[in-house]
Design a protein around this motif. Structure first.
Motif, PDB file in Angstrom:
ATOM      1  N   ILE A 128      22.973  -0.037  15.891  1.00  0.00           N
ATOM      2  CA  ILE A 128      22.368  -1.197  15.244  1.00  0.00           C
ATOM      3  C   ILE A 128      23.208  -1.649  14.054  1.00  0.00           C
ATOM      4  CG2 ILE A 128      20.893  -0.145  13.472  1.00  0.00           C
ATOM      5  CD1 ILE A 128      19.810  -2.820  15.982  1.00  0.00           C
ATOM      6  N   SER A 129      23.981  -0.729  13.462  1.00  0.00           N
ATOM      7  CA  SER A 129      24.851  -1.101  12.341  1.00  0.00           C
ATOM      8  C   SER A 129      25.934  -2.088  12.793  1.00  0.00           C
ATOM      9  CB  SER A 129      25.483   0.142  11.724  1.00  0.00           C
ATOM     10  OG  SER A 129      26.300   0.808  12.664  1.00  0.00           O
ATOM     11  N   MET A 155      24.297  -5.385  12.791  1.00  0.00           N
ATOM     12  CA  MET A 155      24.078  -5.818  11.410  1.00  0.00           C
ATOM     13  C   MET A 155      25.324  -6.532  10.864  1.00  0.00           C
ATOM     14  SD  MET A 155      21.028  -4.872  10.293  1.00  0.00           S
ATOM     15  CE  MET A 155      19.730  -3.683  10.675  1.00  0.00           C
ATOM     16  N   ALA A 156      26.493  -6.020  11.188  1.00  0.00           N
ATOM     17  CA  ALA A 156      27.735  -6.589  10.684  1.00  0.00           C
ATOM     18  C   ALA A 156      28.124  -7.879  11.407  1.00  0.00           C
ATOM     19  CB  ALA A 156      28.865  -5.563  10.814  1.00  0.00           C
ATOM     20  N   GLU A 157      27.517  -8.128  12.558  1.00  0.00           N
ATOM     21  CA  GLU A 157      27.880  -9.310  13.344  1.00  0.00           C
ATOM     22  C   GLU A 157      26.898 -10.457  13.188  1.00  0.00           C
ATOM     23  OE1 GLU A 157      28.129  -7.904  17.306  1.00  0.00           O
ATOM     24  OE2 GLU A 157      30.058  -6.870  17.024  1.00  0.00           O
ATOM     25  N   ILE A 158      25.618 -10.147  12.986  1.00  0.00           N
ATOM     26  CA  ILE A 158      24.578 -11.181  12.953  1.00  0.00           C
ATOM     27  C   ILE A 158      24.039 -11.310  11.530  1.00  0.00           C
ATOM     28  CG2 ILE A 158      22.382 -11.932  13.926  1.00  0.00           C
ATOM     29  CD1 ILE A 158      22.945 -10.153  16.317  1.00  0.00           C
ATOM     30  N   PRO A 159      24.159 -12.490  10.916  1.00  0.00           N
ATOM     31  CA  PRO A 159      23.649 -12.673   9.544  1.00  0.00           C
ATOM     32  C   PRO A 159      22.133 -12.489   9.485  1.00  0.00           C
ATOM     33  CG  PRO A 159      25.138 -14.453  10.173  1.00  0.00           C
ATOM     34  CD  PRO A 159      24.852 -13.688  11.415  1.00  0.00           C
ATOM     35  N   VAL A 194      15.284  -6.965  12.363  1.00  0.00           N
ATOM     36  CA  VAL A 194      15.139  -5.637  12.983  1.00  0.00           C
ATOM     37  C   VAL A 194      13.992  -4.874  12.334  1.00  0.00           C
ATOM     38  CG1 VAL A 194      16.279  -3.419  13.347  1.00  0.00           C
ATOM     39  CG2 VAL A 194      17.553  -5.540  13.654  1.00  0.00           C
ATOM     40  N   LEU A 195      13.843  -4.998  11.027  1.00  0.00           N
ATOM     41  CA  LEU A 195      12.786  -4.291  10.313  1.00  0.00           C
ATOM     42  C   LEU A 195      11.404  -4.711  10.810  1.00  0.00           C
ATOM     43  CD1 LEU A 195      12.359  -2.225   8.043  1.00  0.00           C
ATOM     44  CD2 LEU A 195      12.159  -4.133   6.454  1.00  0.00           C
ATOM     45  N   LYS A 220      26.695  -2.650   6.651  1.00  0.00           N
ATOM     46  CA  LYS A 220      27.538  -3.758   6.240  1.00  0.00           C
ATOM     47  C   LYS A 220      26.921  -5.010   6.848  1.00  0.00           C
ATOM     48  CE  LYS A 220      32.183  -5.687   6.459  1.00  0.00           C
ATOM     49  NZ  LYS A 220      33.562  -5.525   7.003  1.00  0.00           N
ATOM     50  N   PHE A 221      26.386  -5.867   5.956  1.00  0.00           N
ATOM     51  CA  PHE A 221      25.648  -7.024   6.425  1.00  0.00           C
ATOM     52  C   PHE A 221      26.566  -8.228   6.583  1.00  0.00           C
ATOM     53  CE2 PHE A 221      22.546  -4.498   3.976  1.00  0.00           C
ATOM     54  CZ  PHE A 221      21.666  -4.218   5.004  1.00  0.00           C
ATOM     55  N   ALA A 222      26.355  -8.971   7.630  1.00  0.00           N
ATOM     56  CA  ALA A 222      27.090 -10.219   7.853  1.00  0.00           C
ATOM     57  C   ALA A 222      26.364 -11.346   7.130  1.00  0.00           C
ATOM     58  CB  ALA A 222      27.179 -10.515   9.340  1.00  0.00           C
TER      59      ALA A 222
END
Length: 375
Positions: A251-252, A255-259, A265-266, A287-289
């Motif tokens: 899922i990480s 997270m880095a690909e989709i803003p 997800v939460l 790492k958030f996009a």
């Protein structure tokens, strides 16, 4: 022969016959005196001492701790060889209890016995490779119920009805049923939870499936709460921990690909406490996009494409000359059309004027004022 002689001979024969009869009577009485007399006391002496098989000779429920199958079969063979069937039911009951006790004790791990004499222990760890099929087989053979024939199907004395009614079970039989029920429930609870976890693992971790994963994981968590066997619960905890770690890793990447994907997800994982907690605990590691990063990444990708495949360009050669125009005035040919028209004949005539009688029309006269007298 004279009558006197005949009388003497007859008297002698009678005497001899009487003596012979008395001799045979003596021999018969002597033979009878030598045979043992079978009385009620002699039958009681021949009956085995059943009390020695049980812990409590009055209750006759739990078997003695050190009893052996050889001891039981010795008594069984004694009556079988002698043709006596009077006590076979009691022997069959003792033998069935001994086999049921061993079968139940074999379900648990360790040296401690679930049934040891009149001591019963329920919370013992089950054997690691124990299956529901094996437990069901033991239940089919040794579970005490109204019909003892179902227990004795594979026994020499299956035709003997040992227990007549469920209410008549003794303490030993109740203990066996309780242990079998408890073991059966523990294995079924584990199998149900393990199957639910398997369903979770089969769902691909990708966008669009997160909500399904949360719902299915919640189903597993509810079933996990019912698992009472400690060894089974530890195994399930280990398996689900491995899955949660893999879920966080995959899922990480999303997270880095989709803003703004973390919040989505939460919410999707809200039914599952395990996955929600894991997501929150790893929030700092993600790492958030963002929208800017996404546009920059698109520009970077386009620049990479341009570098890899540069455009080929060369100055074009122009060849042009003044075009030559050729034009002449078109010739027009026109003549005035000839019109041919005639006035249509009318078929209409003026209607006749009706004549009216002469009438004199009197016009109103102007009113005259009265003449004044001058007064």
């Amino acid at each position: 022969m004279s009558k006197t002689v005949k009388g003497l001979v007859l008297a002698a024969l009678v005497v001899i016959l009487v003596l012979v009869l008395r001799f045979y009577t003596f021999l018969e009485s002597r033979t009878v005196a030598q045979q043992p007399t079978i009385t009620e006391s002699s039958v009681q002496v021949a009956e085995p001492n059943w009390d020695r098989f049980y812990v409590d000779e009055d209750k006759r429920d739990f078997l003695r701790t050190d009893i052996t199958i050889e001891e039981i079969e010795a008594v069984e063979n004694e009556f079988l060889s002698g043709g006596s069937e009077e006590f076979l039911a009691e022997i069959a009951s003792i033998k069935n209890k001994f086999e049921a006790q061993n079968a139940v004790n074999d379900l648990f791990d360790g040296t401690e016995k679930a049934i040891d004499g009149d001591q019963v222990t329920e919370n013992l760890p089950l054997k690691e490779n124990l299956t529901l099929t094996k437990v069901e087989d033991i239940i089919a053979k040794y579970y005490f119920n109204e019909d003892a024939q179902s227990q004795q199907a594979n026994s020499l004395f299956f035709q003997i009805k040992i227990v007549s009614a469920q209410d008549n079970l003794d303490a030993f039989e109740v203990a066996v049923n309780t242990l079998l029920d408890y073991t059966n429930k523990r294995i079924k609870d584990y199998d149900a939870a393990a199957e639910a976890l398997k369903e979770v693992k089969n769902i691909k971790i990708e966008d669009g499936q997160i909500g399904v994963i949360g719902q299915t994981m919640r189903k597993f968590e509810r079933l996990l709460e019912k698992v009472e066997e400690e060894s089974y619960r530890l195994k399930l905890d280990k398996d689900v921990s491995t899955y949660v770690k893999r879920f966080i890793e995959e899922i990480s990447v999303l997270m880095a690909e989709i803003p703004n994907y973390y919040d989505l997800v939460l919410v999707a994982l809200e039914p599952s406490e395990l996955l929600t907690t894991a997501l929150q605990d790893n929030q700092e590691n993600f790492k958030f996009a963002s929208e800017e990063e996404e546009s920059e990444s698109v520009e970077e990708e386009s620049s990479i494409v341009e570098e890899v495949i540069p455009p080929v360009y060369s100055e074009p050669e122009y060849s042009w000359s003044q075009p030559e125009y050729s034009w002449s005035q078109p010739e027009y040919s026109w003549s005035e059309p000839e019109y041919s028209w005639s006035e249509p004949e009318s078929s209409w005539s003026e209607p006749p004027v009706e004549s009216y009688p002469d009438e004199t029309i009197e016009l109103p006269t102007e009113p005259t004022l009265p003449e004044s007298s001058g007064e």
